[in-house]
Motif scaffolding. Structure first.
Motif, short mmCIF file in Angstrom:
data_model
loop_
_atom_site.label_atom_id
_atom_site.label_comp_id
_atom_site.label_asym_id
_atom_site.label_seq_id
_atom_site.Cartn_x
_atom_site.Cartn_y
_atom_site.Cartn_z
N THR A 518 0.83 -1.23 0.00
CA THR A 518 0.00 0.00 0.00
C THR A 518 0.84 1.25 0.00
OG1 THR A 518 -0.17 -0.16 2.41
CG2 THR A 518 -1.95 -1.15 1.10
N LEU A 519 1.93 1.26 0.77
CA LEU A 519 2.79 2.45 0.80
C LEU A 519 3.46 2.67 -0.55
CD1 LEU A 519 4.52 2.39 4.32
CD2 LEU A 519 2.91 4.09 3.43
N SER A 520 3.97 1.62 -1.14
CA SER A 520 4.65 1.77 -2.45
C SER A 520 3.67 2.27 -3.50
CB SER A 520 5.24 0.42 -2.87
OG SER A 520 6.20 -0.03 -1.94
N ARG A 521 2.47 1.74 -3.49
CA ARG A 521 1.45 2.20 -4.45
C ARG A 521 1.11 3.68 -4.24
NH1 ARG A 521 -4.13 -0.23 -3.22
NH2 ARG A 521 -3.80 1.31 -1.54
N ASP A 522 0.88 4.07 -2.97
CA ASP A 522 0.53 5.45 -2.67
C ASP A 522 1.66 6.41 -2.99
OD1 ASP A 522 -1.88 4.46 -1.81
OD2 ASP A 522 -1.39 4.55 0.34
#
Length: 548
Positions: A518-522
């Motif tokens: 989720t962090l990498s996507r955001d």
């Protein structure tokens, strides 16, 4: 006469009466019979059985004296080979049988029996009554070492000797009115069966068969059938109760059947021995069978009781079934249970006259061979003990092994540990392998798991803006915890980018993958929106023509 004999030989008298009679008599209760020579033993036995007969047939019976005379006559025998479970009955029957035999055969003159001086001078170890196989021997060991006693072989064959001479009349010197009371003893009954009832029985029921009256055989079979039937009915009831669900943890009702079976064994033996008065080899076999059943049910009760206590402790303490603590409690309860069962059957074997010491010594040698063959199993067992003592991990922890296996610990047993990976695959690892390798526990000392996300931005980017965006995204992510706080680090000037690292913590090791995702996507979406470039590695190559 029958009830009197029964009271005398089974000592079923009130203690107060015994005390009163003891003070009235002038016999020394601790004085042993003289067994210093064959003559002394032979004379002592005749003397005390004469006194026993006088006390039993006197107008006013002295029950205390009768009991004392019986005990002293018993001490003229070597009962070392008689199992303790049969000693009480065998000792009484041996005294009465031997006296009945001696009253029907010609006895030697006491002057012809070796005395203490002759026995010592001639080193006599064994003396046999002339024209018989009844022998008096010197005890070679034991607490009565050096005493001359009727030998164990004589004790064993007394029933055989009695059957050979039982049809003969008493010697003429005994008088016309003399009657022994051995047959009255074996055909009599206990206090629950009145003599009047036995007198009304038909003659064929009073006839003897294999040393017991027919009515005794019938009564014994009925007692055994009733006892077995009652145990079967209780077993059926117990089985129905066991199948029902219970809300409480202490399942004490599981002990009802084995305890009831133990009680029935005691009751059956009491009625067969004390009331029906079965004697001889028949009593020996029946008594030993019932005591063996009692020991078996007692062992079952111990094992069930240990299981009840084990489950009660585990549920009361709210310990996880798969936790090592539960396994240790199970192991401890089972070791105690099996230890008590071992002690029970060790004592039972000694009680039945079985040489248990030699048996267990042989079992110990076999145990060494088994231990060598099962050394891997033992290594796993001690590995489980090591895990319990060191506590490197527990059920529910997330661990990584030195071979790269990673997952949640589902169960820690005394032989192996089970790990469930993120692919939902269960791995079973022997405890000896775990204890000899490196284990990384990602759930200890804190259950949080640190996540590192490395990224690079193009040269010329606003580093303050990059740091603010990364902190905002980490703080707003639901899988990231606030304590410890997220942080951003500018690591170095790379060849193609300014290299940053975002550090934050997942609540559990299980959330590591989702948090990184989720962090990498955001981050990627936000950087595209803000116009921050994430460069890829590149290299410029310039070619120059060289002059010849």
């Amino acid at each position: 006469m029958k009830s009197c004999c029964r009271c005398i030989f089974l000592a079923l008298t009130l203690s107060l009466l015994l005390i009163q009679q003891g003070f009235a008599s002038n016999i020394f209760p601790l004085e042993p019979p003289d067994t210093s020579s064959p003559r002394a033993t032979f004379s002592s036995f005749i003397h005390y059985t004469d006194k026993l007969y006088e006390a039993a047939t006197a107008a006013e019976e002295d029950l205390f004296l009768a009991k004392e005379f019986m005990q002293r006559a018993e001490r003229c025998f070597d009962f070392s080979r008689v199992p303790p479970t049969l000693l009480s009955d065998v000792s009484i029957e041996s005294v009465l049988r031997l006296r009945e035999i001696l009253d029907r055969i010609e006895l030697p003159d006491l002057a012809d029996v070796p005395d203490k001086v002759e026995a010592k001078k001639q080193k006599i170890l064994l003396w046999r009554i002339p024209h018989t196989e009844i022998t008096i021997g010197r005890c070679p060991d034991g607490p009565r070492m050096g005493s001359y006693l009727f030998t164990p072989e004589t004790v064993r064959r007394l029933e055989e000797y009695y059957e050979e001479v039982g049809h003969l009349p008493y010697r003429s010197d005994k008088g016309e009115d003399y009657t022994g009371f051995y047959e009255q003893y074996i055909y009599s009954s206990g206090w629950m069966i009145p003599d009047g009832f036995l007198k009304k029985l038909p003659e064929w029921m009073k006839a003897g068969y294999l040393g017991q009256a027919i009515w005794q055989w019938i009564a014994m079979v009925m007692i055994l059938l009733l006892g077995d039937l009652s145990m079967w009915l209780v077993w059926l009831w117990h089985k129905k109760q066991k199948d029902r669900s219970r809300k409480w943890n202490w399942r004490l009702e599981r002990l009802l059947f084995p305890l009831y079976a133990m009680l029935i064994c005691i009751v059956m033996e009491y009625f067969i021995d004390e009331q029906i008065n079965i004697t001889g080899d028949v009593l020996s076999w029946v008594s030993m069978m019932l005591k063996l059943l009692f020991a078996i049910f007692a062992g079952v009760a111990i094992i069930i009781g240990g299981d009840v206590i084990m489950r009660g402790i585990i549920h009361t303490s709210k310990i996880k079934e798969e936790a090592l603590d539960a396994d240790v409690i199970r192991l401890g309860c089972r070791l105690v249970s099996f230890g008590l069962v071992f002690v029970l059957f060790y004592n039972a074997g000694s009680y039945f006259g079985i040489p248990v010491t030699a048996i267990f010594a042989s079992a110990g040698i076999a145990g060494v061979a088994v231990a060598l063959a099962a050394r891997e199993t033992l290594a796993n067992f001690f590995g489980g003990v090591s895990i319990f003592l060191d506590r490197p991990f527990r059920a529910g922890d997330y661990i990584v092994l030195d071979n790269g296996d990673r997952g949640e610990v589902k169960a820690v047993g005394m032989r192996s540990t089970r790990i469930q990976t993120r692919d939902d695959i269960m791995i079973t690892i022997p405890n000896s392998v775990i204890t000899n390798g490196k284990v990384v526990n990602q759930s200890r000392p804190h259950p949080h798991f640190r996540v590192r996300i490395k990224l690079g931005v193009a040269y010329g980017s606003d580093v303050d803006q990059v740091e603010a965006i990364l902190m905002e995204l980490a703080e707003n992510n639901e899988l990231s915890i606030a304590k410890p706080e997220p942080r951003v680090r500018f690591r170095r000037f790379g060849d193609s980018a300014l290299e940053f690292e975002l550090l934050c913590w997942a609540a559990r090791p299980h959330d590591r993958g989702r948090l990184i995702h989720t962090l990498s996507r955001d981050i990627y979406k936000r950087f595209n929106t803000e116009g921050i470039v994430i460069p890829f590695p590149q290299q410029d190559v310039y070619l120059h023509r060289s002059e010849d």
